[in-house]
Design a protein around this motif. Structure first.
Motif, PDB file in Angstrom:
ATOM      1  N   GLU A 108       7.205  13.646   2.245  1.00 46.93           N
ATOM      2  CA  GLU A 108       7.338  12.208   2.033  1.00 46.93           C
ATOM      3  C   GLU A 108       8.094  11.589   3.199  1.00 46.93           C
ATOM      4  N   THR A 109       7.956  10.282   3.342  1.00 50.09           N
ATOM      5  CA  THR A 109       8.569   9.582   4.475  1.00 50.09           C
ATOM      6  C   THR A 109      10.010   9.174   4.220  1.00 50.09           C
ATOM      7  N   ASN A 110      10.438   9.128   2.962  1.00 50.84           N
ATOM      8  CA  ASN A 110      11.786   8.664   2.626  1.00 50.84           C
ATOM      9  C   ASN A 110      12.039   7.246   3.135  1.00 50.84           C
ATOM     10  N   THR A 111      11.007   6.433   3.089  1.00 52.95           N
ATOM     11  CA  THR A 111      11.163   5.040   3.493  1.00 52.95           C
ATOM     12  C   THR A 111      12.096   4.337   2.514  1.00 52.95           C
ATOM     13  N   SER A 112      13.039   3.568   3.043  1.00 52.71           N
ATOM     14  CA  SER A 112      14.104   3.013   2.189  1.00 52.71           C
ATOM     15  C   SER A 112      13.870   1.561   1.799  1.00 52.71           C
ATOM     16  N   THR A 113      12.675   1.019   2.022  1.00 48.03           N
ATOM     17  CA  THR A 113      12.424  -0.379   1.666  1.00 48.03           C
ATOM     18  C   THR A 113      11.196  -0.497   0.783  1.00 48.03           C
ATOM     19  N   THR A 114      11.232  -1.463  -0.106  1.00 47.37           N
ATOM     20  CA  THR A 114      10.089  -1.687  -1.004  1.00 47.37           C
ATOM     21  C   THR A 114       9.054  -2.627  -0.400  1.00 47.37           C
ATOM     22  N   ASP A 115       9.310  -3.051   0.831  1.00 50.24           N
ATOM     23  CA  ASP A 115       8.433  -4.054   1.441  1.00 50.24           C
ATOM     24  C   ASP A 115       7.247  -3.430   2.182  1.00 50.24           C
ATOM     25  N   VAL A 116       7.056  -2.125   2.038  1.00 48.05           N
ATOM     26  CA  VAL A 116       5.925  -1.479   2.692  1.00 48.05           C
ATOM     27  C   VAL A 116       4.619  -1.973   2.060  1.00 48.05           C
ATOM     28  N   GLN A 117       3.735  -2.512   2.878  1.00 50.19           N
ATOM     29  CA  GLN A 117       2.489  -3.087   2.387  1.00 50.19           C
ATOM     30  C   GLN A 117       1.255  -2.258   2.728  1.00 50.19           C
ATOM     31  N   ARG A 118       1.300  -1.533   3.848  1.00 53.21           N
ATOM     32  CA  ARG A 118       0.107  -0.783   4.217  1.00 53.21           C
ATOM     33  C   ARG A 118       0.440   0.337   5.200  1.00 53.21           C
ATOM     34  N   ALA A 119      -0.435   1.326   5.216  1.00 55.77           N
ATOM     35  CA  ALA A 119      -0.380   2.398   6.216  1.00 55.77           C
ATOM     36  C   ALA A 119      -1.522   2.181   7.179  1.00 55.77           C
ATOM     37  N   GLU A 120      -1.252   2.406   8.454  1.00 54.51           N
ATOM     38  CA  GLU A 120      -2.281   2.127   9.462  1.00 54.51           C
ATOM     39  C   GLU A 120      -2.198   3.161  10.579  1.00 54.51           C
ATOM     40  N   LEU A 121      -3.331   3.674  10.979  1.00 51.62           N
ATOM     41  CA  LEU A 121      -3.410   4.578  12.125  1.00 51.62           C
ATOM     42  C   LEU A 121      -3.788   3.765  13.346  1.00 51.62           C
ATOM     43  N   LEU A 122      -2.867   3.650  14.301  1.00 47.86           N
ATOM     44  CA  LEU A 122      -3.111   2.864  15.502  1.00 47.86           C
ATOM     45  C   LEU A 122      -3.977   3.656  16.482  1.00 47.86           C
TER      46      LEU A 122
END
Length: 794
Positions: free
Chosen positions: A102-116
């Motif tokens: 898991e990424t352990n992202t600390s914010t709930t504002d994540v809206q999308r995952a994107e491969l650049l």
């Protein structure tokens, strides 16, 4: 709220089979997007039921992975999923619901995952701000524009087909210097850059503590410690990656979009046996001719399927005084490090006693190069065999262990071929698997444009990296050192250095060589290639061959120039010119110098044949191509006809016959496959000419007609005299101008080697590494006093 990507049966590796679902609704929202046809992000299958959430190059033949989320813990093939949770975490779960990554992202504002398109997997908020990125957590690969900093490291795979984290690391060390390090279960050991040199001797600096490096779109790598290198196909429009392979070597790759194959365009280590830990504890890396692992006598593989575990002794070590021991000598072998003691200027017997008196001593290393250096070994790690190592290891074994007096390390177990042969084309090869010439599109098609852009990157790169940190003068000197290594020169630079090509040193079939002095006061030899149908092939053969090798008996290339119609090569300047000018003229070359030339040139060829990444066949070994420095140390030059063979490839096609009449092996005329044995034949002619002092390649005239070569007659006469047991045969074979001032033992050995080298049956010719060993065994024979009569004169 959960957003799932589910892996479906029978279509695990195809990104189009991945369905995006919002909770359990069938209304799919594309929360995860894919870069267009360049890179893919999905579950990657490596076994029947082992899957990794990965990023790979879509167009590469073997779907080359550049990043993995769960490299040490694969998930099940059905029911595993990647989820973007309501708390902002990106989570990989196995079929049983357990969290694998898991990424352990600390914010709930994540809206999308994107491969650049850069290959960076990112999590973004509603405004497009990046909250997490895979670039901050590399595995074994660095992509262009991916910052490499002090908090990051590249860790190799464990083995071929095994994507778990291995033991080789690419890191910024604590002293701010980029290094390659083996970090295994038993030891940790740095092996690159050259461990025998200090930071500045390696062209680096440890004064800049920013610890940042980056690979750009042109294939150039720039680092705060002064490490600066470029791909051989430098230019825009090529997909590249910098990878630490499971054999411990750091390599820069370029992708051929048409074939899907990768080309190695730069690598850190040319002699793979110098990688520490490659063969595990007690193991020895040998060239046969590709690098392989071998166990020394009295030892066996700890695990027949895994060389990382090395070799274990077939005996019990005890400190009992009742145990009788013996020492087994293994020539040209050493184990780096773990010296329990070091002594200088002591005899072999004294060194042996030191090991006998030390219960913990497992072996001792003794150098044969005259210093009398003794190293006793408490452990045996980092073993390697090289014909250039001037010493031997003496193994301490129980007397009961049966061993042969002649120790042969066959290295029958392959260990370190970097990548699968089906997916690699070596950049340094002039020939593809069908013998067609590689097109060097990106290296010189846009030469002028590249030059301008290179300068822009240099200026902006150093400004960005160092402007805010204040670089000391010593660090600046380090940058000047690294910038003076192999590089591209401008035509104006070389025209000025040679004073408008004023002083001519020599002229050959491919061009003229001029003496020059660079801006940094280095004296150089500048080879200006003439207009000819094969000029491009000759030019790039030399650049791709000698530009990436380094050996004391090979001429060093400093760089090249490719502008418009100009093709120039810049070499180190070698004071005493070529061997032919001393051997076939009024300058009588002394015996000591002749033996030095024979031994040194054999070492250079052995390096090309056995220790380079590629098998390099020179194809034109002759006295004119053996230069002599101020100490009459030989340096092989002129690689314009060189052939490079991929390891594992049987390709031997040539577009035309190559070499010089009189030095060419019979297989050229017989249209037989060309191997390194053509160099062995040419070397045989040269070594016999060193003994006789005349051109053996000349033809003997009888009754006004050509009958046979001097070489044929010389070999026939010598063989007859030896067969008839004529006592003075060697005196008749040696150059009469030496007035008897030579070593009989060395001369006999040279004639014996030479005759075996020119055998028409190439299978009967020796290899160059065996020639080196044979000559070194008689190197310490009684030396001939050097007088004004027998030393090379001008």
């Amino acid at each position: 709220m959960k957003r799932h990507i589910v892996i479906w049966k029978d279509c695990e590796e195809d990104s189009s089979c991945i369905e995006c679902r919002l909770d359990d609704s069938k209304d799919c929202m594309l929360w995860l997007t894919f870069s267009e046809n360049l890179l893919s992000l999905a579950f990657y299958s490596v076994d029947e039921n082992a899957y990794y959430f990965s990023i790979w190059f879509t167009n590469s033949k073997e779907k080359t992975i550049v990043w993995m989320a769960n490299r040490d813990q694969p998930v099940n093939g059905k029911g595993s999923r990647i989820s973007l949770l309501g708390d902002g975490s990106f989570v990989l779960t196995d079929v049983d619901g357990s969290t694998t990554w898991e990424t352990n992202t600390s914010t709930t504002d994540v809206q999308r995952a994107e491969l650049l398109n850069s290959g960076n997997l990112v999590l973004k908020d509603s405004s497009g701000k990046i909250l997490w990125q895979s670039f901050d957590f590399p595995t074994d690969t660095l992509l262009p524009h991916q910052p490499f900093t002090k908090t990051k490291k590249l860790i190799s795979r464990l083995g071929r087909g095994n994507y778990a984290a291995g033991y080789f690391n690419f890191i910024f060390d604590n002293d701010n210097v980029l290094r390659l390090m083996y970090d295994g279960p038993d030891i940790s050991s740095v092996y690159w850059p050259n461990i025998d040199l200090d930071v500045f001797q390696n062209g680096r600096t440890n004064y800049n503590s920013s610890r940042i490096a980056v690979l750009d779109d042109m294939g150039r790598f720039l680092s705060s410690d002064g490490l600066d290198f470029s791909a051989f196909d430098s230019g825009f429009g090529v997909k590249r990656r910098l990878t630490i392979d499971y054999d411990g070597n750091l390599r820069l790759y370029s992708l051929n979009n048409g074939s899907g194959l990768w080309t190695i365009t730069w690598e850190a280590i040319m002699q793979l046996c110098s990688v520490h830990g490659l063969c595990g504890k007690n193991g020895i890396c040998v060239y046969s001719p590709e690098p392989k692992c071998s166990c020394p006598p009295g030892y066996e593989m700890a695990d027949p399927s895994n060389w990382n575990k090395g070799c274990t002794p077939r005996f019990s070590r005890t400190c009992s005084q009742s145990q009788q021991v013996k020492f087994l000598k293994i020539q040209h072998v050493d184990f780096y490090g773990f010296d329990s003691s070091y002594n200088e200027r002591i005899s072999l017997e004294s060194c042996k006693m030191k090991c006998l008196e030390d219960c913990q001593c497992q072996a001792f290393s003794y150098r044969l190069s005259g210093e009398g250096r003794c190293y006793t070994k408490a452990e045996l790690f980092n073993g390697y065999k090289s014909p250039n190592f001037p010493g031997a290891i003496y193994l301490k074994l129980p007397l009961s262990i049966e061993t042969s007096e002649a120790v042969i390390l066959n290295g029958t177990n392959q260990t370190c071929n970097a990548t699968e042969s089906t997916t690699i084309i070596r950049s340094s090869s002039m020939y593809e698997t069908r013998g067609k010439r590689v097109r060097w599109v990106y290296l010189y098609s846009f030469a002028s444009v590249i030059g301008a852009i290179e300068m822009l990157f240099i200026v902006s790169g150093w400004w960005l990296l160092f402007r805010k940190h204040g670089v000391p003068e010593v660090a600046e000197e380090g940058y000047r050192v690294i910038s003076s290594q192999f590089r591209k020169f401008t035509y104006v630079e070389l025209k000025k250095a040679t004073n408008n090509f004023k002083e001519e040193l020599g002229k050959g079939a491919s061009g003229t060589v001029y003496k020059g002095v660079l801006a940094d006061e280095r004296v150089v030899a500048v080879k200006k290639l003439e207009d000819a149908y094969q000029i491009e092939e000759v030019f790039w053969a030399e650049v791709s061959t000698i530009g990436k090798i380094n050996h004391m008996n090979l001429v060093r290339m400093w760089g090249f120039c490719s502008e418009s119609r100009h093709r120039l090569l810049v070499y180190e300047y070698v004071e005493n010119q070529s061997l032919d000018k001393h051997l076939f003229s009024g300058n009588v070359l002394g015996w000591k110098e002749r033996f030095k030339v024979a031994l040194g040139s054999s070492k250079g060829l052995a390096y090309l044949h056995h220790e380079c990444l590629e098998w390099v066949t020179h194809c034109d070994v002759k006295p004119e191509n053996i230069l002599l420095d101020g100490e009459f140390e030989p340096k092989i030059s002129d690689f314009g006809l060189a052939k490079l063979s991929q390891r594992g490839s049987n390709n031997s096609e040539f577009s035309r016959i190559r070499g010089t009449k009189g030095y060419m092996a019979p297989e050229w005329a017989l249209n037989l496959p060309i191997t390194a044995k053509v160099d062995v034949y040419s070397y045989g002619v040269v070594i016999l000419e060193l003994v006789k002092g005349i051109r053996l390649s000349s033809w003997v005239l009888e009754d006004g007609e050509e009958q046979e070569t001097e070489l044929t007659r010389f070999v026939r006469v010598v063989k007859r005299k030896i067969h008839c047991e004529e006592a003075a045969w060697i005196e008749d074979a040696v150059d009469i101008r030496l007035n008897g001032q030579f070593s009989r033992i060395q001369a006999e050995k040279m004639v014996e080697i030479g005759i075996s080298c020119v055998d028409e049956d190439r299978s009967k010719r020796p290899t160059m590494d065996s020639i080196v060993q044979a000559l070194m065994e008689c190197e310490d024979e009684v030396k001939v006093p050097i007088t004004s009569e027998n030393r090379g004169r001008t």
